[in-house]
Design a protein around this motif. Structure first.
Motif, PDB file in Angstrom:
ATOM      1  N   VAL A  51       0.861  -1.185   0.000  1.00  0.00           N
ATOM      2  CA  VAL A  51       0.000   0.000   0.000  1.00  0.00           C
ATOM      3  C   VAL A  51       0.893   1.229   0.000  1.00  0.00           C
ATOM      4  O   VAL A  51       1.759   1.373   0.874  1.00  0.00           O
ATOM      5  CB  VAL A  51      -0.936   0.013   1.230  1.00  0.00           C
ATOM      6  CG1 VAL A  51      -1.907   1.193   1.149  1.00  0.00           C
ATOM      7  CG2 VAL A  51      -1.703  -1.297   1.325  1.00  0.00           C
ATOM      8  N   HIS A  55      -1.657   6.745   2.787  1.00  0.00           N
ATOM      9  CA  HIS A  55      -2.655   5.721   3.106  1.00  0.00           C
ATOM     10  C   HIS A  55      -1.978   4.438   3.589  1.00  0.00           C
ATOM     11  O   HIS A  55      -2.463   3.768   4.504  1.00  0.00           O
ATOM     12  CB  HIS A  55      -3.514   5.428   1.878  1.00  0.00           C
ATOM     13  CG  HIS A  55      -4.530   4.349   2.101  1.00  0.00           C
ATOM     14  ND1 HIS A  55      -5.558   4.455   3.017  1.00  0.00           N
ATOM     15  CD2 HIS A  55      -4.650   3.111   1.529  1.00  0.00           C
ATOM     16  CE1 HIS A  55      -6.282   3.338   3.007  1.00  0.00           C
ATOM     17  NE2 HIS A  55      -5.750   2.520   2.111  1.00  0.00           N
ATOM     18  N   THR A  59      -2.453   2.588   7.142  1.00  0.00           N
ATOM     19  CA  THR A  59      -2.796   1.165   7.265  1.00  0.00           C
ATOM     20  C   THR A  59      -1.858   0.463   8.239  1.00  0.00           C
ATOM     21  O   THR A  59      -2.286  -0.356   9.058  1.00  0.00           O
ATOM     22  CB  THR A  59      -2.719   0.492   5.885  1.00  0.00           C
ATOM     23  OG1 THR A  59      -3.615   1.142   4.984  1.00  0.00           O
ATOM     24  CG2 THR A  59      -3.090  -0.982   5.980  1.00  0.00           C
ATOM     25  N   HIS A  63      -2.594  -1.217  12.022  1.00  0.00           N
ATOM     26  CA  HIS A  63      -2.199  -2.590  12.318  1.00  0.00           C
ATOM     27  C   HIS A  63      -1.338  -2.682  13.571  1.00  0.00           C
ATOM     28  O   HIS A  63      -1.351  -3.696  14.278  1.00  0.00           O
ATOM     29  CB  HIS A  63      -1.426  -3.135  11.117  1.00  0.00           C
ATOM     30  CG  HIS A  63      -1.189  -4.619  11.159  1.00  0.00           C
ATOM     31  ND1 HIS A  63       0.052  -5.152  11.382  1.00  0.00           N
ATOM     32  CD2 HIS A  63      -2.032  -5.675  11.008  1.00  0.00           C
ATOM     33  CE1 HIS A  63      -0.023  -6.478  11.365  1.00  0.00           C
ATOM     34  NE2 HIS A  63      -1.264  -6.817  11.140  1.00  0.00           N
ATOM     35  N   PRO A 416      -0.635  -7.492   3.783  1.00  0.00           N
ATOM     36  CA  PRO A 416      -1.722  -6.541   4.003  1.00  0.00           C
ATOM     37  C   PRO A 416      -2.421  -6.782   5.317  1.00  0.00           C
ATOM     38  O   PRO A 416      -2.712  -7.911   5.698  1.00  0.00           O
ATOM     39  CB  PRO A 416      -2.642  -6.821   2.806  1.00  0.00           C
ATOM     40  CG  PRO A 416      -1.737  -7.353   1.745  1.00  0.00           C
ATOM     41  CD  PRO A 416      -0.703  -8.162   2.484  1.00  0.00           C
ATOM     42  N   GLN A 418      -5.113  -7.333   7.234  1.00  0.00           N
ATOM     43  CA  GLN A 418      -6.515  -7.683   7.197  1.00  0.00           C
ATOM     44  C   GLN A 418      -7.024  -8.127   8.562  1.00  0.00           C
ATOM     45  O   GLN A 418      -8.181  -7.979   8.881  1.00  0.00           O
ATOM     46  CB  GLN A 418      -6.734  -8.799   6.170  1.00  0.00           C
ATOM     47  CG  GLN A 418      -6.371  -8.350   4.750  1.00  0.00           C
ATOM     48  CD  GLN A 418      -6.443  -9.492   3.766  1.00  0.00           C
ATOM     49  OE1 GLN A 418      -6.552 -10.663   4.152  1.00  0.00           O
ATOM     50  NE2 GLN A 418      -6.389  -9.186   2.482  1.00  0.00           N
TER      51      GLN A 418
END
Length: 422
Positions: A51, A55, A59, A63, A416, A418
């Motif tokens: 990413v 942004h 992210t 996390h 990522p 998630q």
């Protein structure tokens, strides 16, 4: 972007760590500057786990914020807890129960390790630092400071509630018995570095032989200490068993310590003036954790006993939480070895573990990599001896996979975000 085949991210991180080692009187400035430079570089020229831009940084922060929040809450809360503990005068009573020679210092290190087996290692190191301050009249050898940190990390290495990394393993499905095996190595290491460090300290400043006359325990203040510790233990164990998802979403362990601290402030007022210094030390550690989280580490070397041994040395300069998460994701390790390596390895340098940073908030003379390595050389040797003991006594018995009975699979900053990392 690479330089001689090495990603520029790692070069910037290495320069940050080198700056911390060389300019130990300006560690906060160096760490924060390094974090900002790495973040700007990745925003402009790189990415955060695929990413890009601001942004991507957002992210990553989403996390990592639970880990950062817990560390901040524990470091600040336990700084006040250690002061409560020392002012309760429990430490003044210790000379009555400890031997008057080097064996008194050794038993103090053993006590710290035992405390850390059921408490957070930060609390064990801070309590140990408070006890050493009284027993040695404020003159504590850097080698003994390293031993206090090593004892707190050794004690937590074999307990699923003694360290963040072992708790992560437990949540991921590693059995508590597998983690408990780490105590074979931790015990050998403690016997080695503890003996040498205790003799160092006794030669530098002998242990207090008699407690001061007229010492009276401050029971309400001791009660505050007990409630703060019980709050952390209860929150950690209860939520790990019943609601681990909440621990992934909120920094509840750090918050529980502060709830107990504020609720009991009417009994004994905390020494709020300690917070600015503790906050600066906390920002230093959080900056290094963020630097490590921004590194493009996607996998570890193949699972083997040499790579497990290397994890310990790497964890002295690299956050052991993502290292543990990567090992769990990769599989194929003997988890007792990993628990020992990532739990104990950070003791070799003062900023290699949160316990070391917390203790050096109390003892600023410990903030020198050179002095730490020179005075605490026995910690690194003890680590290797402990690893050899694990190989000889238990042998390398890897497991291909771990189950996930308590929580969803663990992710790291390398993929990522998630789901949240424990």
């Amino acid at each position: 972007m690479t330089l001689a085949g090495i990603p520029l991210d790692f070069i910037l991180f290495a320069l940050t760590l080198l700056g911390v080692a060389l300019f130990h009187n300006h560690t906060l400035f160096v760490a924060v500057t390094g974090m900002i430079v790495i973040a700007l570089y990745k925003i402009l020229f790189g990415d955060f786990s695929g990413v890009t831009g601001v942004h991507g940084l957002g992210t990553l922060l989403a996390h990592e914020w639970v880990t950062l929040g817990n560390l901040l809450g524990l470091l600040l809360g336990f700084a006040l807890l250690a002061d409560h503990f020392e002012r309760s005068h429990v430490t003044d009573m210790l000379p009555n129960y400890l031997p008057d020679d080097w064996k008194g210092g050794f038993l103090l290190l053993v006590l710290i390790a035992v405390i850390s087996s059921f408490l957070d290692n930060i609390a064990a190191a801070m309590i140990g630092g408070a006890m050493a301050h009284v027993l040695y009249r404020g003159k504590v050898h850097v080698g003994f400071l390293a031993a206090i940190v090593a004892a707190s990390n050794a004690g937590g290495a074999g307990s699923v509630v003694g360290d963040t990394t072992t708790t992560m393993m437990w949540i991921a499905g590693v059995r508590p018995g597998q983690v408990f095996e780490a105590y074979v190595g931790a015990g050998v290491a403690l016997l080695f570095f503890g003996t040498i460090a205790a003799r160092q300290q006794q030669a530098y400043q002998p242990i207090m032989k008699d407690n001061p006359r007229g010492v009276k325990l401050d029971l309400p203040r001791l009660g505050v200490v007990a409630l703060m510790l019980l709050a952390a233990i209860f929150t950690n164990i209860t939520l790990n068993i019943h609601r681990p998802d909440l621990l992934n979403e909120w920094p509840l362990i750090g918050l529980s310590v502060w709830v107990a601290l504020l609720v009991t402030a009417g009994w004994r007022t905390p020494t709020w003036s300690l917070l600015p210094g503790a906050f600066r030390g906390s920002v230093f550690l959080l900056s290094l954790v963020m630097c490590a989280a921004m590194m493009p580490v996607k996998a570890l070397p193949g699972a083997s006993w040499p790579s497990a041994l290397g994890l310990g040395f790497v964890s002295a300069v690299f956050d052991n939480i993502p290292l543990t998460a990567l090992a769990l994701r990769q599989g194929g390790y003997d988890w007792g070895f990993v628990a020992y390596a990532v739990g104990f390895g950070g003791s070799m340098i003062w900023f290699g573990s949160s316990a070391g940073v917390a203790l050096c908030n109390m003892y600023h003379e410990g903030r020198s990599v050179g002095a730490w390595l020179k005075g605490g050389w026995h910690v690194a040797v003890g680590y290797v001896l402990g690893f050899i003991a694990l190989m000889l006594v238990l042998g390398w018995e890897p497991e291909a996979d771990v189950g996930t009975p308590h929580a969803a699979p663990i992710t790291t900053h390398s993929e990522p975000a998630q789901t949240n990392k424990p």
